[in-house]
Write an enzyme that holds these catalytic residues in place. Structure first.
Site, PDB file in Angstrom:
ATOM      1  N   CYS A   1     -10.199  -4.993   0.557  1.00  0.00           N
ATOM      2  CA  CYS A   1     -11.334  -4.062   0.558  1.00  0.00           C
ATOM      3  C   CYS A   1     -12.228  -4.324  -0.661  1.00  0.00           C
ATOM      4  O   CYS A   1     -11.839  -5.029  -1.599  1.00  0.00           O
ATOM      5  CB  CYS A   1     -10.843  -2.618   0.573  1.00  0.00           C
ATOM      6  SG  CYS A   1     -10.239  -2.030  -1.015  1.00  0.00           S
TER       7      CYS A   1
ATOM      8  N   CYS B   1      -4.117   0.752  -2.581  1.00  0.00           N
ATOM      9  CA  CYS B   1      -4.057  -0.535  -1.872  1.00  0.00           C
ATOM     10  C   CYS B   1      -2.996  -1.434  -2.497  1.00  0.00           C
ATOM     11  O   CYS B   1      -2.737  -1.381  -3.707  1.00  0.00           O
ATOM     12  CB  CYS B   1      -5.405  -1.257  -1.965  1.00  0.00           C
ATOM     13  SG  CYS B   1      -6.704  -0.496  -1.012  1.00  0.00           S
TER      14      CYS B   1
ATOM     15  N   ASN C   1       0.835  -1.209   0.000  1.00  0.00           N
ATOM     16  CA  ASN C   1       0.000   0.000   0.000  1.00  0.00           C
ATOM     17  C   ASN C   1       0.869   1.258   0.000  1.00  0.00           C
ATOM     18  O   ASN C   1       1.924   1.310   0.644  1.00  0.00           O
ATOM     19  CB  ASN C   1      -0.994  -0.009   1.168  1.00  0.00           C
ATOM     20  CG  ASN C   1      -0.354  -0.193   2.525  1.00  0.00           C
ATOM     21  OD1 ASN C   1       0.668  -0.851   2.649  1.00  0.00           O
ATOM     22  ND2 ASN C   1      -0.962   0.382   3.539  1.00  0.00           N
TER      23      ASN C   1
ATOM     24  N   GLU D   1       0.441   5.279   0.557  1.00  0.00           N
ATOM     25  CA  GLU D   1      -0.501   6.297   1.041  1.00  0.00           C
ATOM     26  C   GLU D   1      -0.114   7.695   0.588  1.00  0.00           C
ATOM     27  O   GLU D   1       0.954   7.918   0.022  1.00  0.00           O
ATOM     28  CB  GLU D   1      -0.589   6.202   2.579  1.00  0.00           C
ATOM     29  CG  GLU D   1      -1.105   4.840   3.007  1.00  0.00           C
ATOM     30  CD  GLU D   1      -1.418   4.736   4.488  1.00  0.00           C
ATOM     31  OE1 GLU D   1      -0.977   5.610   5.274  1.00  0.00           O
ATOM     32  OE2 GLU D   1      -2.112   3.763   4.851  1.00  0.00           O
TER      33      GLU D   1
ATOM     34  N   GLU E   1      -3.032  -4.603  -3.194  1.00  0.00           N
ATOM     35  CA  GLU E   1      -3.513  -5.537  -4.219  1.00  0.00           C
ATOM     36  C   GLU E   1      -3.524  -4.862  -5.587  1.00  0.00           C
ATOM     37  O   GLU E   1      -3.098  -5.435  -6.591  1.00  0.00           O
ATOM     38  CB  GLU E   1      -4.936  -6.020  -3.894  1.00  0.00           C
ATOM     39  CG  GLU E   1      -5.069  -6.777  -2.588  1.00  0.00           C
ATOM     40  CD  GLU E   1      -5.366  -5.890  -1.390  1.00  0.00           C
ATOM     41  OE1 GLU E   1      -4.846  -4.757  -1.326  1.00  0.00           O
ATOM     42  OE2 GLU E   1      -6.121  -6.335  -0.505  1.00  0.00           O
TER      43      GLU E   1
ATOM     44  N   CYS F   1     -10.752  -3.469  -4.114  1.00  0.00           N
ATOM     45  CA  CYS F   1      -9.763  -4.450  -4.593  1.00  0.00           C
ATOM     46  C   CYS F   1     -10.443  -5.732  -5.055  1.00  0.00           C
ATOM     47  O   CYS F   1     -10.026  -6.352  -6.030  1.00  0.00           O
ATOM     48  CB  CYS F   1      -8.738  -4.740  -3.503  1.00  0.00           C
ATOM     49  SG  CYS F   1      -7.601  -3.363  -3.273  1.00  0.00           S
TER      50      CYS F   1
END
Ligand code: THU
Length: 161
Positions: A112, A73, A62, A64, A75, A115
């Site tokens: 999430c 994210c 990830n 940010e 993934e 994803c």
């Protein structure tokens, strides 16, 4: 009125030792990807790794941003990296793991919704089911045969025909 009951088949491994060599390697790569996480805002690290049909293993973590909605994210970072480097090569499996400095996560990582949607699209695009391996920092590993298992009744391009 009738009721539908959705069933989900999940293989549960107690430890990484129960995994096949390639899956153990994939999960290990996901754990290594945690080191590349840029997560100064949440301090929550997510690592992902993909196994491609050509044998390549691609990691992602990830990333940010101070502008929170721009956070990426793990993934989707990994999937985009695979698309950029090996466009058109199907993805056979994805492993996802997490690390939270505030608590040891013992439950399997939970991708999430966004994803999950992208993982389903990736499967459709490549016409190839993608096995999904999920582990927390420690604990049981869940294996899904397909990303679709994580997103029942998913929306896809067929609705747009
Ligand atoms: N995160 C992921 O990388 N993957 C998920 O599926 C869930 C959330 C990241 C985004 C953000 O950097 C941090 O976890 C906290 O939400």
């Amino acid at each position: 009125m009738k009721e539908l009951v959705l069933k989900q088949h999940i293989k549960v491994y107690e430890t990484v030792e129960e995994l096949s060599d390639i899956d153990r390697q994939l999960l290990q790569r996901a754990k290594e990807a945690l080191n590349d996480s840029y997560s100064p805002y949440s301090n929550f690290k997510v690592g992902a790794a993909l196994l491609l049909k050509n044998g390549e293993i691609i990691g992602g973590s990830n990333q940010e941003n101070a502008s929170y909605p721009l956070c990426l994210c793990a993934e989707r970072v990994a999937i985009s990296a695979a698309d950029a480097m090996f466009n058109g090569i199907p993805i056979l499996a994805i492993a996802v793991t997490v690390k939270n400095p505030k608590q040891v996560i013992k439950e399997p990582a939970s991708p999430c919704g966004a994803c999950r949607q992208v993982m389903c699209e990736t499967e459709m695009k490549h016409r190839q089911n993608m096995r999904v391996l999920l582990q927390g920092e420690i604990g049981e590993i869940y294996e899904f045969e397909s990303a679709k298992g994580l997103l029942p009744l998913s929306f896809d391009g067929s609705y747009l025909d």
